[in-house]
Write an enzyme that holds these catalytic residues in place. Structure first.
Site, short mmCIF file in Angstrom:
data_model
loop_
_atom_site.label_atom_id
_atom_site.label_comp_id
_atom_site.label_asym_id
_atom_site.label_seq_id
_atom_site.Cartn_x
_atom_site.Cartn_y
_atom_site.Cartn_z
CG HIS A 83 5.01 1.02 3.23
ND1 HIS A 83 4.47 2.14 2.65
CD2 HIS A 83 4.43 0.92 4.46
CE1 HIS A 83 3.62 2.71 3.47
NE2 HIS A 83 3.56 1.98 4.58
NE ARG A 143 2.46 6.85 9.40
CZ ARG A 143 1.36 6.81 8.65
NH1 ARG A 143 1.22 5.88 7.73
NH2 ARG A 143 0.39 7.70 8.83
CG ASP A 148 1.70 5.24 4.70
OD1 ASP A 148 1.12 4.16 4.87
OD2 ASP A 148 2.83 5.49 5.18
CG HIS A 199 -0.23 0.14 2.52
ND1 HIS A 199 0.44 -0.92 3.11
CD2 HIS A 199 -0.08 1.19 3.38
CE1 HIS A 199 0.97 -0.53 4.26
NE2 HIS A 199 0.68 0.75 4.44
#
Length: 307
Positions: free
Chosen positions: A283, A298, A135, A133
Site C-alpha cells: 500500500h 491503525r 507493513d 510497502h
C-alpha cells in the site's frame, strides 16, 4: 564525401515493462467462488478492493458474519466500510481480533489503546508512508493484515492505494519467474526508520529487530497463491547475488507494484474503515493534502513466518 556512420543503439540492460493485456485473476485458478448471504459486496475493481455494505462494525459480529468477512478479505485483498462513526478504538481491537492478536509497530506513535498506532499528519508533521510497502516485512513474522480507521480526514487528498502482489507475480515473464524462483531477500528497517535515529537509538532497536530474510516469492498462508514479496523501503538485497546484480533485480521487481492495473485507490471519508491483507498487497499513502490535517489509527495483526 564519406557516408554517414550510423551508431547502433545500445542494448537494453533489461526489458521494458510490457503493455497490453494483463492477467488479473481475483482468486487462484480453480478456487471456489465464495457466496455471501450477510454481506453486500461492491467491487471497486474486478480483482482487488471492495466496499462492504450492510455491516455495523461497532456491533457484535457473529461467527457466520465473521466467516463471510474473512472470506471476502481473502477474495478481494482489501475491504472498505463506510459510515462507521461509532467504530472506536475498542471496536477496532475487537474487529481486528477476527484475524489475530494486535502487533504494535515499534516506530509508530501509540494511540490511547494498547496495540493502536496513531498517525497524525499536518503541516508540521508530513507523511512518510508515500512509498509502496508491506507493513512489518522487516520482522521475522510479518503482519498478516491491518485495520485502519479515519479519525480526521482532509477536505481533499489523502487517498490510499493498494497493489495486488499476486497480480504482480502472475505478470512476470516466464524467464523472470525462473530467475527469482528459490531466491531469498534481506528485509531491514535501518535504511528507512533508522535514517531518523541517533546511534544510540539504532543500537537499542537493533538488539530486538535484526535484519531478516524472506523468500522473494512466497505462497499466501491461506490461499496458497504465489506472490511477489519485495518492497522498496525494507528489502535491501537479494541473498547470494553480487551487489550490482542484486540492485538491478530489486529495482525491476519493486517497480511492479506501481502498475495501475494491479491497484485500487480509496478516498477516505469520516467514518471510513479499511482492512487489508498485508501479505497479498502493498500500500501507498498519498501525501498530497498538506497543510490540511489527516489523522488515522491503525492496528496491525500478528502473522507467522513466510514460506
Amino acid at each position: 564525401m564519406d557516408s554517414a556512420v550510423t551508431t547502433p543503439a545500445p542494448a537494453l540492460d533489461k526489458p521494458l515493462m510490457h503493455y497490453g493485456k494483463r492477467t488479473l485473476d481475483r482468486m487462484a485458478p480453480g478456487a471456489e467462488q465464495p457466496g455471501y448471504r450477510l454481506l453486500d459486496v461492491r467491487p471497486l475493481t474486478p480483482h482487488i478492493g471492495a466496499e462492504i455494505g450492510g455491516v455495523d462494525l461497532a456491533r457484535a459480529i457473529g461467527e457466520e458474519l465473521a466467516k463471510e468477512i474473512r472470506l471476502a478479505l481473502l477474495e478481494w485483498k482489501v475491504l472498505f466500510f463506510r459510515d462507521q462513526h461509532a467504530f472506536d478504538p475498542q471496536a477496532q481491537l475487537t474487529f481486528s481480533a477476527l484475524w489475530g492478536a494486535p502487533e504494535p509497530n515499534p516506530f509508530f506513535p501509540k494511540g490511547d489503546s494498547v496495540g493502536v498506532s496513531r498517525l497524525a499528519k499536518d503541516a508540521m508533521t508530513t507523511g512518510s508512508e508515500n512509498i509502496w510497502h508491506s507493513d512489518h516485512s522487516f520482522m521475522a513474522a510479518p503482519a498478516l493484515g491491518s485495520v485502519l480507521r479515519a479519525v480526521e480526514v482532509p477536505g481533499s487528498g489523502g487517498d490510499t492505494m493498494w497493489a495486488d502482489m499476486s497480480a504482480a507475480y502472475d505478470n512476470l515473464s516466464a524467464s523472470m519467474k525462473d530467475r527469482v524462483e528459490g531466491l531469498t531477500a534481506v528485509h531491514d528497517w535501518v535504511p528507512s526508520w533508522g535514517s531518523l535515529m541517533t546511534a544510540g537509538q539504532l543500537a537499542a532497536h537493533r538488539e530486538n529487530l535484526p535484519a531478516v530474510e524472506h523468500p522473494v516469492v512466497v505462497r499466501h498462508p491461506h490461499t496458497g497463491r504465489r506472490l511477489l514479496y519485495v518492497n522498496e523501503p525494507f528489502t535491501t538485497r537479494i541473498v547470494g547475488l553480487p551487489d550490482p546484480e542484486s540492485r538491478d533485480l530489486l529495482d525491476e521487481l519493486v517497480l511492479q507494484a506501481r502498475i495501475p492495473e494491479y491497484q485500487v485507490r480509496f478516498r477516505w471519508q469520516p467514518g471510513s474503515v479499511a482492512v487489508w491483507d498485508n501479505i497479498a498487497t502493498q500500500h501507498y499513502a498519498i501525501s498530497d493534502y498538506f497543510p490540511q490535517r489527516r489523522v488515522m489509527e491503525r492496528i496491525a495483526i500478528a502473522g507467522a513466518p513466510l514460506s
